[in-house]
Design a protein around this motif. Structure first.
Motif, mmCIF file in Angstrom:
data_model
loop_
_atom_site.group_PDB
_atom_site.id
_atom_site.type_symbol
_atom_site.label_atom_id
_atom_site.label_comp_id
_atom_site.label_asym_id
_atom_site.label_seq_id
_atom_site.Cartn_x
_atom_site.Cartn_y
_atom_site.Cartn_z
ATOM 1 N N SER A 74 0.841 -1.197 0.000
ATOM 2 C CA SER A 74 0.000 0.000 0.000
ATOM 3 C C SER A 74 0.877 1.248 0.000
ATOM 4 O O SER A 74 0.544 2.241 -0.654
ATOM 5 C CB SER A 74 -0.982 0.003 1.179
ATOM 6 N N ARG A 75 2.014 1.202 0.688
ATOM 7 C CA ARG A 75 2.949 2.336 0.639
ATOM 8 C C ARG A 75 3.551 2.462 -0.757
ATOM 9 O O ARG A 75 3.674 3.560 -1.299
ATOM 10 C CB ARG A 75 4.059 2.182 1.683
ATOM 11 N N PHE A 76 3.917 1.336 -1.368
ATOM 12 C CA PHE A 76 4.456 1.372 -2.732
ATOM 13 C C PHE A 76 3.436 1.987 -3.703
ATOM 14 O O PHE A 76 3.792 2.780 -4.569
ATOM 15 C CB PHE A 76 4.839 -0.024 -3.224
ATOM 16 N N ALA A 77 2.157 1.617 -3.555
ATOM 17 C CA ALA A 77 1.120 2.162 -4.434
ATOM 18 C C ALA A 77 0.964 3.667 -4.220
ATOM 19 O O ALA A 77 0.818 4.429 -5.180
ATOM 20 C CB ALA A 77 -0.212 1.444 -4.196
ATOM 21 N N VAL A 78 1.039 4.090 -2.956
ATOM 22 C CA VAL A 78 0.964 5.521 -2.641
ATOM 23 C C VAL A 78 2.161 6.259 -3.227
ATOM 24 O O VAL A 78 2.014 7.347 -3.786
ATOM 25 C CB VAL A 78 0.845 5.725 -1.114
ATOM 26 N N GLU A 79 3.340 5.675 -3.118
ATOM 27 C CA GLU A 79 4.531 6.320 -3.679
ATOM 28 C C GLU A 79 4.423 6.445 -5.196
ATOM 29 O O GLU A 79 4.807 7.468 -5.773
ATOM 30 C CB GLU A 79 5.794 5.549 -3.280
ATOM 31 N N GLU A 80 3.880 5.431 -5.842
ATOM 32 C CA GLU A 80 3.712 5.509 -7.294
ATOM 33 C C GLU A 80 2.669 6.567 -7.652
ATOM 34 O O GLU A 80 2.847 7.338 -8.598
ATOM 35 C CB GLU A 80 3.310 4.141 -7.863
ATOM 36 N N GLN A 108 -10.173 -10.931 -5.009
ATOM 37 C CA GLN A 108 -10.878 -10.255 -6.090
ATOM 38 C C GLN A 108 -12.017 -9.404 -5.562
ATOM 39 O O GLN A 108 -12.945 -9.097 -6.271
ATOM 40 C CB GLN A 108 -11.390 -11.291 -7.077
ATOM 41 N N SER A 109 -11.956 -9.033 -4.305
ATOM 42 C CA SER A 109 -13.018 -8.210 -3.746
ATOM 43 C C SER A 109 -12.562 -6.750 -3.696
ATOM 44 O O SER A 109 -11.407 -6.439 -3.946
ATOM 45 C CB SER A 109 -13.361 -8.677 -2.339
ATOM 46 N N PHE A 110 -13.485 -5.894 -3.355
ATOM 47 C CA PHE A 110 -13.207 -4.470 -3.226
ATOM 48 C C PHE A 110 -13.647 -3.990 -1.845
ATOM 49 O O PHE A 110 -14.103 -2.873 -1.701
ATOM 50 C CB PHE A 110 -13.929 -3.687 -4.330
ATOM 51 N N ASN A 111 -13.501 -4.846 -0.839
ATOM 52 C CA ASN A 111 -13.992 -4.517 0.491
ATOM 53 C C ASN A 111 -13.329 -3.293 1.097
ATOM 54 O O ASN A 111 -13.982 -2.464 1.710
ATOM 55 C CB ASN A 111 -13.830 -5.703 1.444
ATOM 56 N N ALA A 112 -12.021 -3.157 0.930
ATOM 57 C CA ALA A 112 -11.329 -2.001 1.508
ATOM 58 C C ALA A 112 -11.798 -0.715 0.835
ATOM 59 O O ALA A 112 -12.038 0.289 1.503
ATOM 60 C CB ALA A 112 -9.811 -2.149 1.387
ATOM 61 N N VAL A 113 -11.960 -0.740 -0.476
ATOM 62 C CA VAL A 113 -12.445 0.437 -1.193
ATOM 63 C C VAL A 113 -13.890 0.732 -0.775
ATOM 64 O O VAL A 113 -14.259 1.878 -0.541
ATOM 65 C CB VAL A 113 -12.336 0.239 -2.718
ATOM 66 N N ASN A 114 -14.707 -0.298 -0.667
ATOM 67 C CA ASN A 114 -16.093 -0.091 -0.261
ATOM 68 C C ASN A 114 -16.204 0.465 1.152
ATOM 69 O O ASN A 114 -17.092 1.259 1.434
ATOM 70 C CB ASN A 114 -16.880 -1.397 -0.368
ATOM 71 N N THR A 115 -15.295 0.057 2.034
ATOM 72 C CA THR A 115 -15.312 0.580 3.395
ATOM 73 C C THR A 115 -15.060 2.057 3.364
ATOM 74 O O THR A 115 -15.670 2.839 4.045
ATOM 75 C CB THR A 115 -14.260 -0.126 4.259
ATOM 76 N N MET A 149 -7.718 3.676 -2.832
ATOM 77 C CA MET A 149 -7.112 2.539 -3.518
ATOM 78 C C MET A 149 -7.030 1.382 -2.540
ATOM 79 O O MET A 149 -7.009 1.578 -1.328
ATOM 80 C CB MET A 149 -5.695 2.876 -3.995
ATOM 81 N N GLN A 150 -6.940 0.190 -3.079
ATOM 82 C CA GLN A 150 -6.844 -1.015 -2.270
ATOM 83 C C GLN A 150 -5.758 -1.907 -2.830
ATOM 84 O O GLN A 150 -5.580 -1.982 -4.039
ATOM 85 C CB GLN A 150 -8.188 -1.752 -2.305
ATOM 86 N N VAL A 151 -5.040 -2.563 -1.941
ATOM 87 C CA VAL A 151 -4.050 -3.554 -2.331
ATOM 88 C C VAL A 151 -4.561 -4.903 -1.846
ATOM 89 O O VAL A 151 -4.903 -5.048 -0.671
ATOM 90 C CB VAL A 151 -2.674 -3.250 -1.701
ATOM 91 N N SER A 152 -4.658 -5.859 -2.762
ATOM 92 C CA SER A 152 -5.151 -7.188 -2.399
ATOM 93 C C SER A 152 -4.201 -8.236 -2.937
ATOM 94 O O SER A 152 -3.871 -8.218 -4.117
ATOM 95 C CB SER A 152 -6.547 -7.435 -2.979
#
Length: 158
Positions: free
Chosen positions: A51-57, A151-158, A144-147
């Motif tokens: 999740s940190r890598f995705a934020v950095e990108e 294949q769910s989107f629970n973190a984004v939905n939260t 954004m969510q890292v999974s």
């Protein structure tokens, strides 16, 4: 002590074909100065936090498109209500950055079908009212969510 992460290699985007980038992307949308101010939060303390890598990108791309970015490091952020009146330097700093920002990017891994406790603690420390203002009111939010194979989107939905 600043709890902002230094973005490693802010220009390093080897998969990006810069010929495909329009330098005048925001032309006609309004003034280009001051730059949009974006606060990025991530929800994992692991050394290799995706999740940190995705934020950095995301921060690299935001910088490329003209934004000023700050990435908050939640490593020593206490749990909500752990410190009386939330009187902790990390809480104060997170709130200052939230008030500084004009938009935010939140990225969390999915853990047990939800965002992580680290991500939730950061959100919970953003008060509904702070000096007559809501730190999140009127700001654009990207989630954004890292999974890991999910294949769910629970973190984004939260």
């Amino acid at each position: 002590m600043s709890r902002l992460r230094i973005l490693p290699e802010p220009d390093h985007m080897p998969a990006l074909d810069r010929a495909m980038i329009r330098p005048d992307l925001a032309a006609g949308l309004g003034a280009l100065e001051p730059k949009p101010r974006i606060l990025l939060l991530y929800g994992s303390l692991r050394e290799r936090s995706f999740s940190r890598f995705a934020v950095e990108e995301a921060a690299r791309l935001l910088i490329l498109f003209g934004a000023e970015v700050r990435i908050f490091d939640p490593a020593d952020l206490p749990l909500p209500d752990q410190i009386k009146d939330d009187d902790h330097p990390a809480v104060h700093e997170l709130r200052e950055h939230a008030l500084w920002s004009e938009g935010m990017v939140w990225c969390s891994p999915e853990r047990h079908g939800q965002i992580t406790g680290i991500m939730k603690a950061q959100i919970d420390h953003l008060p509904l009212e702070f000096g007559g203002m809501r730190p999140t009111q009127g700001r654009t939010l990207a989630v954004m969510q890292v999974s890991g194979g999910s294949q769910s989107f629970n973190a984004v939905n939260t």
